[in-house]
Design a protein around this motif. Structure first.
Motif, PDB file in Angstrom:
ATOM      1  N   PRO A  31      -4.541  17.891  -1.130  1.00 17.79           N
ATOM      2  CA  PRO A  31      -5.378  18.825  -1.895  1.00 17.79           C
ATOM      3  C   PRO A  31      -6.712  18.200  -2.296  1.00 17.79           C
ATOM      4  N   ARG A  32      -7.696  19.047  -2.418  1.00 13.76           N
ATOM      5  CA  ARG A  32      -9.022  18.596  -2.868  1.00 13.76           C
ATOM      6  C   ARG A  32      -8.971  18.242  -4.348  1.00 13.76           C
ATOM      7  N   GLY A  33      -9.651  17.147  -4.721  1.00 10.65           N
ATOM      8  CA  GLY A  33      -9.789  16.763  -6.110  1.00 10.65           C
ATOM      9  C   GLY A  33      -8.522  16.240  -6.756  1.00 10.65           C
ATOM     10  N   CYS A  34      -7.597  15.737  -5.939  1.00  7.83           N
ATOM     11  CA  CYS A  34      -6.314  15.265  -6.462  1.00  7.83           C
ATOM     12  C   CYS A  34      -5.990  13.868  -5.948  1.00  7.83           C
ATOM     13  N   VAL A  35      -5.131  13.177  -6.705  1.00  2.00           N
ATOM     14  CA  VAL A  35      -4.543  11.923  -6.253  1.00  2.00           C
ATOM     15  C   VAL A  35      -3.154  12.239  -5.716  1.00  2.00           C
ATOM     16  N   TYR A  36      -2.930  11.916  -4.462  1.00  4.13           N
ATOM     17  CA  TYR A  36      -1.674  12.187  -3.780  1.00  4.13           C
ATOM     18  C   TYR A  36      -0.949  10.856  -3.594  1.00  4.13           C
ATOM     19  N   GLY A  37       0.222  10.730  -4.166  1.00  3.79           N
ATOM     20  CA  GLY A  37       1.024   9.526  -3.996  1.00  3.79           C
ATOM     21  C   GLY A  37       1.924   9.650  -2.789  1.00  3.79           C
ATOM     22  N   PHE A  38       2.034   8.586  -2.028  1.00  6.15           N
ATOM     23  CA  PHE A  38       2.819   8.587  -0.794  1.00  6.15           C
ATOM     24  C   PHE A  38       3.904   7.528  -0.935  1.00  6.15           C
ATOM     25  N   LEU A  39       5.149   7.969  -0.958  1.00  4.45           N
ATOM     26  CA  LEU A  39       6.266   7.095  -1.298  1.00  4.45           C
ATOM     27  C   LEU A  39       7.297   7.069  -0.178  1.00  4.45           C
ATOM     28  N   ALA A 181     -12.139  13.220 -10.399  1.00  6.13           N
ATOM     29  CA  ALA A 181     -12.810  14.065 -11.390  1.00  6.13           C
ATOM     30  C   ALA A 181     -14.103  14.653 -10.816  1.00  6.13           C
ATOM     31  N   LEU A 182     -14.633  14.010  -9.776  1.00 13.41           N
ATOM     32  CA  LEU A 182     -15.842  14.483  -9.103  1.00 13.41           C
ATOM     33  C   LEU A 182     -15.510  15.403  -7.923  1.00 13.41           C
ATOM     34  N   GLY A 183     -14.225  15.721  -7.750  1.00 14.82           N
ATOM     35  CA  GLY A 183     -13.824  16.625  -6.683  1.00 14.82           C
ATOM     36  C   GLY A 183     -13.414  15.934  -5.404  1.00 14.82           C
ATOM     37  N   LYS A 184     -13.365  14.605  -5.415  1.00 18.04           N
ATOM     38  CA  LYS A 184     -12.939  13.872  -4.221  1.00 18.04           C
ATOM     39  C   LYS A 184     -11.413  13.810  -4.181  1.00 18.04           C
ATOM     40  N   SER A 185     -10.890  13.400  -3.039  1.00 21.39           N
ATOM     41  CA  SER A 185      -9.442  13.370  -2.851  1.00 21.39           C
ATOM     42  C   SER A 185      -8.983  11.961  -2.508  1.00 21.39           C
ATOM     43  N   VAL A 186      -7.774  11.631  -2.952  1.00 22.53           N
ATOM     44  CA  VAL A 186      -7.206  10.301  -2.725  1.00 22.53           C
ATOM     45  C   VAL A 186      -5.765  10.461  -2.270  1.00 22.53           C
ATOM     46  N   ILE A 187      -5.385   9.703  -1.253  1.00 22.09           N
ATOM     47  CA  ILE A 187      -3.980   9.533  -0.935  1.00 22.09           C
ATOM     48  C   ILE A 187      -3.707   8.043  -0.895  1.00 22.09           C
ATOM     49  N   PHE A 188      -2.687   7.604  -1.628  1.00 23.33           N
ATOM     50  CA  PHE A 188      -2.375   6.173  -1.606  1.00 23.33           C
ATOM     51  C   PHE A 188      -0.875   5.956  -1.616  1.00 23.33           C
ATOM     52  N   SER A 189      -0.469   4.942  -0.877  1.00 23.20           N
ATOM     53  CA  SER A 189       0.939   4.569  -0.833  1.00 23.20           C
ATOM     54  C   SER A 189       1.184   3.446  -1.823  1.00 23.20           C
ATOM     55  N   THR A 190       2.375   3.433  -2.384  1.00 23.67           N
ATOM     56  CA  THR A 190       2.745   2.385  -3.328  1.00 23.67           C
ATOM     57  C   THR A 190       4.258   2.403  -3.504  1.00 23.67           C
ATOM     58  N   HIS A 191       4.784   1.272  -3.975  1.00 23.38           N
ATOM     59  CA  HIS A 191       6.200   1.202  -4.344  1.00 23.38           C
ATOM     60  C   HIS A 191       6.356   1.163  -5.863  1.00 23.38           C
ATOM     61  N   ILE A 192       5.236   1.266  -6.586  1.00 22.91           N
ATOM     62  CA  ILE A 192       5.255   1.163  -8.042  1.00 22.91           C
ATOM     63  C   ILE A 192       5.347   2.569  -8.637  1.00 22.91           C
ATOM     64  N   VAL A 193       6.523   2.938  -9.122  1.00 25.85           N
ATOM     65  CA  VAL A 193       6.757   4.287  -9.636  1.00 25.85           C
ATOM     66  C   VAL A 193       5.849   4.578 -10.830  1.00 25.85           C
ATOM     67  N   ASP A 194       5.597   3.583 -11.671  1.00 27.89           N
ATOM     68  CA  ASP A 194       4.710   3.783 -12.820  1.00 27.89           C
ATOM     69  C   ASP A 194       3.326   4.253 -12.377  1.00 27.89           C
ATOM     70  N   ASP A 195       2.795   3.644 -11.308  1.00 27.29           N
ATOM     71  CA  ASP A 195       1.479   4.032 -10.802  1.00 27.29           C
ATOM     72  C   ASP A 195       1.493   5.472 -10.302  1.00 27.29           C
ATOM     73  N   LEU A 196       2.579   5.872  -9.657  1.00 26.76           N
ATOM     74  CA  LEU A 196       2.689   7.244  -9.166  1.00 26.76           C
ATOM     75  C   LEU A 196       2.712   8.247 -10.315  1.00 26.76           C
TER      76      LEU A 196
END
Length: 249
Positions: A31-39, A181-196
């Protein structure tokens, strides 16, 4: 209810290294403007998926969309609007941070020296040192600074907080919030549940190269413990079809 705008999608994408080894019929929506966690577990196919989204590798079949444009692979024109950080960044031999930045600045039309200096200063990176002398964490920091300087619409980050000290980790996570917050999008992978739980709006869970579930983070629980338990239950009850074994990370 306002319709969700997706900036990037993989639709029924497959990349097989050998028979039944790789990702199969994977669909993912950013999605646009969201942080997407990939687990997912080690070897589930997260890095392969992110490399396809960034254009590092091409899938064998399926479609990729960027805004409203479709293609079987990530086009060069799209890459100029994407910032990618690999799980283990590698830089050319015998160059320093300044030279690496100069090279990248020739490829990205929105390159900003001020953004690069801002992030390098926050990380306190020694730019005059050869990059092969950098630690793993320092290479990740340089890669993050380079991606930020490109002023991308989409960040594709493969475990960007792994190996970072607490201060640098906080800088990266704050950056993700600032950019979305500026409308950009992020997808990031992590194993840290707290970060997600603390930083993501959406979550995708992958196992054996296939998407198990995807949706708003609240769908998976209203606490870190419940999110972790939902993940464990999905993985526990998932059985690979055709004895799939994943050799990607």
């Amino acid at each position: 209810m306002e319709a969700i705008e997706y900036v990037m999608k993989l639709e029924s994408v497959s990349l097989l290294y050998e028979k039944n080894i790789g990702i199969k019929n994977l669909t993912i929506k950013l999605p646009r403007g969201c942080v997407y966690g990939f687990l997912g577990r080690n070897g589930a196919g997260k890095s392969t998926t992110l490399q396809i989204l960034s254009g590092v590798i091409r899938p064998h079949k399926g479609q990729i969309s960027f805004h409203n444009e479709q293609s079987p692979f990530v086009k060069t024109s799209w890459k100029k609007r994407i910032g990618y950080v690999a799980q283990d960044p590698v830089f050319p031999h015998n160059v320093n941070g300044v030279q690496t930045a100069w090279f990248l600045s020739q490829l990205y039309p929105k390159w900003s020296n001020s953004r690069f200096i801002e992030m390098v200063s926050a990380f306190q990176l020694p730019l005059t040192r050869k990059t092969e002398t950098y630690s793993f964490g320092m290479r990740t920091m340089l890669s993050m600074a380079l991606a930020y300087a490109c002023d991308p619409e989409v960040y594709i980050l493969d475990e960007p907080t792994a190996g970072l000290d607490p201060v640098s980790r906080r800088i990266v996570l704050d950056l993700l919030k600032q950019e979305t917050a500026l409308g950009k999008s992020v997808i990031f992978s992590t194993h840290i549940v707290d970060d997600l739980f603390d930083n993501c709006h959406y979550l995708g869970i992958i196992d054996y190269g296939q998407m198990l579930d995807e949706g708003a983070i609240v769908k998976f629980g209203e606490s870190k413990n419940s999110l972790e338990e939902a993940y464990f239950q999905l993985i526990k009850h998932n059985k690979p079809s055709g004895h799939v074994a994943i050799n990607s990370r």
